[in-house]
Design an enzyme around this catalytic site. Structure first.
Site, short mmCIF file in Angstrom:
data_model
loop_
_atom_site.label_atom_id
_atom_site.label_comp_id
_atom_site.label_asym_id
_atom_site.label_seq_id
_atom_site.Cartn_x
_atom_site.Cartn_y
_atom_site.Cartn_z
N HIS A 220 0.99 -1.18 -0.09
CA HIS A 220 -0.06 0.32 0.05
C HIS A 220 0.85 1.16 0.13
O HIS A 220 1.04 1.78 1.15
CB HIS A 220 -0.97 0.04 1.03
CG HIS A 220 -0.69 -0.43 2.26
ND1 HIS A 220 0.60 0.01 3.17
CD2 HIS A 220 -1.28 -1.35 3.19
CE1 HIS A 220 0.51 -0.63 4.23
NE2 HIS A 220 -0.59 -1.48 4.39
N ASN A 223 0.85 4.68 2.26
CA ASN A 223 0.52 4.36 3.79
C ASN A 223 1.49 3.55 4.38
O ASN A 223 2.01 2.34 4.00
CB ASN A 223 -0.87 3.68 3.58
CG ASN A 223 -2.00 4.53 3.18
OD1 ASN A 223 -2.32 4.36 2.05
ND2 ASN A 223 -2.27 5.77 3.78
N ASP A 278 -7.62 -3.55 0.70
CA ASP A 278 -7.19 -3.59 2.00
C ASP A 278 -8.58 -3.54 3.12
O ASP A 278 -8.37 -3.17 3.90
CB ASP A 278 -6.34 -2.42 2.41
CG ASP A 278 -5.39 -2.60 3.64
OD1 ASP A 278 -5.40 -3.74 4.28
OD2 ASP A 278 -5.11 -1.65 4.36
#
Length: 388
Positions: A220, A223, A278
Site C-alpha cells: 500500500h 501508507n 485492504d
C-alpha cells in the site's frame, strides 16, 4: 456459454465489441462453436446478451483481510467460505488475502486452514495465494498492526509459513531498516516467495538496497511508510526508481488524495500499479466496533480507525468499489483501472497463466459492468457459470 454484444476488455487492454466464449470453465477462441448436426451454433448453448455492458475479467484482490464480520485470520473454514462468497458476488473472482501481524504459530495455523480450504473449496472466489504483511515489520510504521508480535526477519520462519500454506504463500513483508541483515535474508528467500517492503520507515537508500537484493513488491504505497520529500524521497522515490517493483495502492477515497494517486501512476507507470482494497471484517457491515488482530477498530461510513490512537486501519471497501472510485474520483482511465485490478495483480503474484485476462485457456471469469458512469455490476460469471 457465449457472451455477445458487449465491449470486451482484451489482452491489449482496450475495449472492442466481440463475443466471449467459455467452454468447460475456461475461455475458448471466439470462433469456437460447439459442433452440431448441420453446423451452426448449439441450440443448448447459454447465450448472454451483454449489450450496453463492458465485459471485463474477474478482479483479483491481492491484499485484503476480510468482510461480512469475518477475517481470514479467524482461521476457520467458515470465515474463508463466507469471505470467498462475498468477494465473488462483487466480481472479485480470485483472492490473495493478507494476514495480520500475529504470533508465528497462529499465523501458521491460519495458513494451514487456508491451504486446506483452497484444495477443497467448491464455490466463491478462488483462493490463489497469501500476502503476509507481518511479522517482520517496523515498530515505527506498524499502523494498525499489533506491535506485540513484530519479530526480526528469519528465513526459517519463512520456510515454516511456506510449508503451512502448501506453497500458497506469495508475498511476505519486510521493514529492512529494523533488520541489519536484511540483504542476506532477501537473497535467502527471494526465489521461494516475493519479498515486499511493508510497514517500513526505510529511507531511500535502504529501500533501494532491498530492491537491488531482490525485493520486488511494495505494500500500500504512501501508507505506513516514510513520506516523499524533495531531499529524502524515501520508499516512494525508491519504488519509482526500482522498475521491477509492483506497487499496491488503495483507492477507496480515504487513504490517498486523488492527486497523489495520479502522481503515483505517472511516477511508476500504470503497468506496475496494483489496485487493492485492504478491506477489513467490517466491509459490508454496519457502522460500529470490530476486532482487528486483538485490537478494537471503529467503522464510521467509509472510515475505519483504531479505537485507541486513531490510526487508519484498513478500508471498508471491496476491490470493485475501489475500481469504480479510481475512475470516478481519481480520474484514472477505465482501461487503466481494469488492468490494475486484473492482469497487474495476476502478474505480481505470478498467476497470469490462469487469471487476469480474457484469453483462451484461462479461467472463464468475467464481470459485466453497465456502460455508463455508474459502472454497476450487472452479472458475474465464474468458471463459465453465472453466480451473481
Amino acid at each position: 456459454m457465449r457472451i455477445t454484444g458487449g465491449m470486451v476488455f482484451g489482452a491489449d487492454q482496450r475495449f472492442a465489441e466481440r463475443d466471449v466464449v467459455i467452454r468447460d470453465g475456461v475461455f475458448a477462441e471466439e470462433a469456437d462453436r460447439k459442433a452440431v448436426p448441420g453446423g451452426g451454433q448449439d441450440a443448448a448453448e447459454e447465450v448472454i446478451d451483454a449489450s450496453e455492458c463492458y465485459v471485463i475479467p474477474g478482479l483479483l484482490d491481492l491484499h485484503f483481510h476480510g468482510a461480512l464480520g469475518m477475517d481470514v485470520c479467524d482461521g476457520t473454514r467458515e470465515a474463508y467460505q463466507s469471505i470467498a462468497d462475498y468477494e465473488a458476488r462483487q466480481g472479485v473472482t480470485a483472492v490473495c488475502p493478507a494476514t495480520l501481524t500475529l504470533a508465528t504459530d497462529e499465523l501458521a495455523a491460519v495458513l494451514r486452514t487456508g491451504a486446506e480450504f483452497a484444495r477443497t473449496q467448491t464455490g466463491g472466489a478462488d483462493l490463489v495465494g497469501f500476502n503476509m504483511e507481518g511479522p517482520f515489520i517496523s515498530h515505527v510504521k506498524k499502523g494498525a498492526q499489533n506491535e506485540s508480535y513484530i519479530i526480526p526477519c528469519d528465513p526459517a520462519v519463512v520456510d515454516q509459513f511456506i510449508e503451512a500454506s502448501e506453497g500458497l504463500l506469495k508475498i511476505i513483508g519486510l521493514a529492512p531498516e529494523e533488520n541489519p541483515d536484511f540483504e542476506e535474508y532477501i537473497r535467502a528467500v527471494k526465489d521461494k516467495v516475493i519479498v515486499s517492503l511493508a510497514h517500513t520507515n526505510a529511507d531511500y537508500a535502504t529501500a533501494m538496497r532491498a530492491f537491488r537484493a531482490g525485493a520486488g513488491h511494495a505494500v500500500h504505497l504512501y501508507n505506513a511508510m516514510r513520506g516523499l520529500s524533495h531531499r529524502e524521497p524515501g520508499m516512494i522515490g525508491a519504488v519509482s526508481d526500482a522498475r521491477h517493483v509492483y506497487a499496491e495502492i488503495i483507492c477507496d477515497g480515504v487513504h490517498i488524495h486523488p492527486a497523489a494517486v495520479r502522481a503515483a501512476f505517472r511516477m511508476n507507470g500504470a503497468e506496475r500499479m496494483v489496485l487493492i482494497s485492504d478491506s477489513l471484517r467490517c466491509a459490508g457491515m454496519p457502522d460500529g466496533e470490530y476486532i482487528l488482530g486483538g485490537q478494537i477498530v471503529r467503522k464510521e461510513g467509509k472510515l475505519c480507525t483504531l479505537k485507541e490512537g486513531g490510526n487508519i486501519a484498513g478500508s471498508v471497501s471491496n476491490l470493485m468499489d475501489c475500481l469504480r472510485n479510481t475512475v470516478q474520483t481519481m480520474e484514472i482511465p477505465l482501461e487503466t483501472a481494469v488492468a490494475c485490478a486484473t492482469i497487474n495483480p495476476a502478474r505480481a503474484i505470478r498467476v497470469e497463466d490462469r487469471y487476469g485476462s480474457i484469453e483462451a485457456g484461462k479461467k472463464g471469469n468475467v464481470v459485466l459492468l453497465s456502460r455508463d458512469e455508474s459502472l454497476a455490476v450487472r452479472r458475474v460469471v465464474k468458471d463459465g457459470r453465472v453466480i451473481a
